[in-house]
Design an enzyme around this catalytic site. Sequence first.
Site, PDB file in Angstrom:
ATOM      1  CG  HIS A  52      41.848  52.749  25.768  1.00  0.00           C
ATOM      2  ND1 HIS A  52      41.541  51.846  26.606  1.00  0.00           N
ATOM      3  CD2 HIS A  52      43.356  53.015  25.767  1.00  0.00           C
ATOM      4  CE1 HIS A  52      42.180  51.263  26.975  1.00  0.00           C
ATOM      5  NE2 HIS A  52      43.897  52.321  26.902  1.00  0.00           N
ATOM      6  CG  HIS A  76      45.600  55.863  29.493  1.00  0.00           C
ATOM      7  ND1 HIS A  76      44.707  56.490  29.229  1.00  0.00           N
ATOM      8  CD2 HIS A  76      46.527  54.980  29.457  1.00  0.00           C
ATOM      9  CE1 HIS A  76      44.284  55.234  28.690  1.00  0.00           C
ATOM     10  NE2 HIS A  76      45.521  54.422  28.801  1.00  0.00           N
ATOM     11  CD  GLU A  80      54.431  52.425  26.063  1.00  0.00           C
ATOM     12  OE1 GLU A  80      54.831  53.512  26.241  1.00  0.00           O
ATOM     13  OE2 GLU A  80      54.707  51.477  25.412  1.00  0.00           O
ATOM     14  CG  ASP A  81      50.369  53.808  22.380  1.00  0.00           C
ATOM     15  OD1 ASP A  81      51.302  52.917  22.854  1.00  0.00           O
ATOM     16  OD2 ASP A  81      49.380  53.525  23.122  1.00  0.00           O
ATOM     17  CG  ASP A 143      44.657  51.580  30.337  1.00  0.00           C
ATOM     18  OD1 ASP A 143      44.527  51.690  29.381  1.00  0.00           O
ATOM     19  OD2 ASP A 143      46.582  50.744  30.841  1.00  0.00           O
ATOM     20  CG  ASP A 263      28.695  28.433  49.997  1.00  0.00           C
ATOM     21  OD1 ASP A 263      29.575  29.932  50.583  1.00  0.00           O
ATOM     22  OD2 ASP A 263      28.012  27.806  50.018  1.00  0.00           O
TER      23      ASP A 263
END
Length: 711
Positions: A52, A76, A80-81, A143, A263
């Site tokens: 990831h 990143h 956190e993990d 992310d 459109d």
Amino acid sequence: MNETLRDADALIARIRAYNPKSDTRLIRDAWAYAETMHRGQTRRSGEAYFSHPVSVAMLLADQRLDDATIATALLHDTVEDTRCTTAEIEARFGAQIAALVDGVTKITNLQLSTVELRQAENFRKLLLAMSRDLRVILVKLADRLHNMRTIRHLPPEKQMQKARETMDIYAPLAGRMGMQEMREELEDLSFRVLNPEARQSIMRRFLTLQREAGDIVTRITDDIREVLAERAIDARVFGRAKKPFSIWRKMQEKELTFSRLSDIYGFRVITGSEEDCYRVLGAIHRRWTAVPGRFKDYISQPKSNGYRSIHTTVSGRDGKRVEVQIRTRQMHEVAETGVAAHWSYRDGRKVENPFAVDPAEWLESLSERFARSEDHHEFLEHMKLEMFADQVFCFTPKGDVIKLPKGATPIDFAYAIHTRIGESCVGAKIDSRRVPLWTRLRNGQSVEITTAEGQRPQAAWMDIAATGKARAAIRRALREEHRDQFVKLGRELARVALEHIGKKASDKALATAARILGLKDTTELLARLGSAELDSRTLVETLYPELVDRPQRAAVPAARAVVGLAGDQTSLRAPCCQPIPGERIVGIGTRGRGVTIHAIDCPNLVDVEDQPDRWIDLHWQPGRHEAAYAVTLIVILLNDAGVLGRICTLIGEQNANISDIQFTDRKPDFYRMHISVEVRDTEHLYSVMTAVEADSDVAGVERLKTGSRGA
Ligand code: MN
């Protein structure tokens, strides 16, 4: 191991293609470190978790971003993990990358409940306000994009939640930052989850139209190319189908039927120069008829996020409407990558794209630009932004957001978490650094409160706390702590006030007053009197309503105390100098019809010296005034419990009312306190001060005059 290295090589090769001077060692180190940290973790798809951050880094490399951003992408999720800390990131990769990783972690930690999603706009602003460095948001958007691309692995409920969040917050944020490609993909990925039926029906209709019209994109691009060739204009022409969500939104907004080509398809002409943009426009308008009301020149009037382009719609082949956007290559780059264009590289150099907005300036001038925007919607946004400017958002160590008014301090933060935390607060750390408790908090800071058992709220906190919640709690705690003292003080105040009208403060009278005022008992009544939560005038009025006011009837009422105001002007005594009758005064006009009354010698008048039109000549109404003008006295007492009661008696005997009492300092050998006294005029004030000063336990009495902050 070899496999891993080959992957790092692939990323490095991608970066080197646009930035040969890239710091390969940094990227390799970040790669190796994150890979080790995430080892053993897997994603829901079953892949190694590390795939990831690598994908996120690849996405950012595709945007040709700088090394710090790519390294941040790799790292990143480590804080956190994994067991990794921001401090460790800083030690290994330096302060800049640590700050970026920390920013991404904070945003990740924001838990959005469904209720909070209704404040999506506030939340988007919060993200911007928190990100002193916009690269944090670039990493967060990449992310989110990768997570949305792989969302099918999540359980349905989680998918809905993430898609909603993406649609409400991240996609508009990408748009705000001028990243159109990113916005469109995020929207479409969310649309897939949120409304698969609508998307399906649009796709079906789309295919039918395509079948009917044949290869319309090729035919129209050829038409445009031909026109340009005739005039020898060098430009590239592209056609593309719009994303299903864009079509769906237009249908919702304008109730369009799904048949207009303009459109569904959009065409772009990318030129080498600005002049060529206008030549292309001329050529197209000469060949086909322009549709009225659809022409926009964002080159002469760029959008606030740096977007520049000419938009026009013409009746093309067979009278079918075709929308064309015309811009230079550099303008195109900004249109696709927005604010990110600032960090991107080309041929090994940081691109000096003249149209790229400086991210710092962009953030700073957000509100200014909204102000002169002709766009009504943007104007409304601006109004919300202004409201937002009175608030700061800070984080607990767990990452919860605490919203406070501007000017709030760690004391307010502590009370906002829990009264218990506030009361036992002994210190604070902001972003891991120890700070004094009076420090003003700023957006995005992490605040950690140190508590200690046995700590009690300090009187000095009253001057530090900015929120009503904290101030009320501190006052309540102080009342409890000094309850005995306040009760004693209250008894004195009650005695003096009642004696003044020839009555006695009997237990029975006090109990009656407590009952009428809805208080628990006499002690409670006295404690409130003593802590100035209840004033003695109210006590007297409660017991003997017929005896009040009478002696004051002859006095000049406060409402008509000042001469020189226009009929509709409202006035306020300045809290800094607290002028009273007998002192020379001047009025300073404020916004609206308000006038602030200052003493002529108030030091704050310097600030308005150069604005003579705001000065208003005022003087006090002649005659005897009501004793209604509060003045704050600083009184220093020797530490003798009995002296407080005597002071209150002395003040009462001078017919002055005490409206507030605060302890500001309590040392073993003295108290310093602020006593607010309501007086008639200067003469009255001097008699009060003289009476207090005469007490042998009083070390000093002084009138409080503050700077711009109130007393
Ligand atoms: Mn992530």
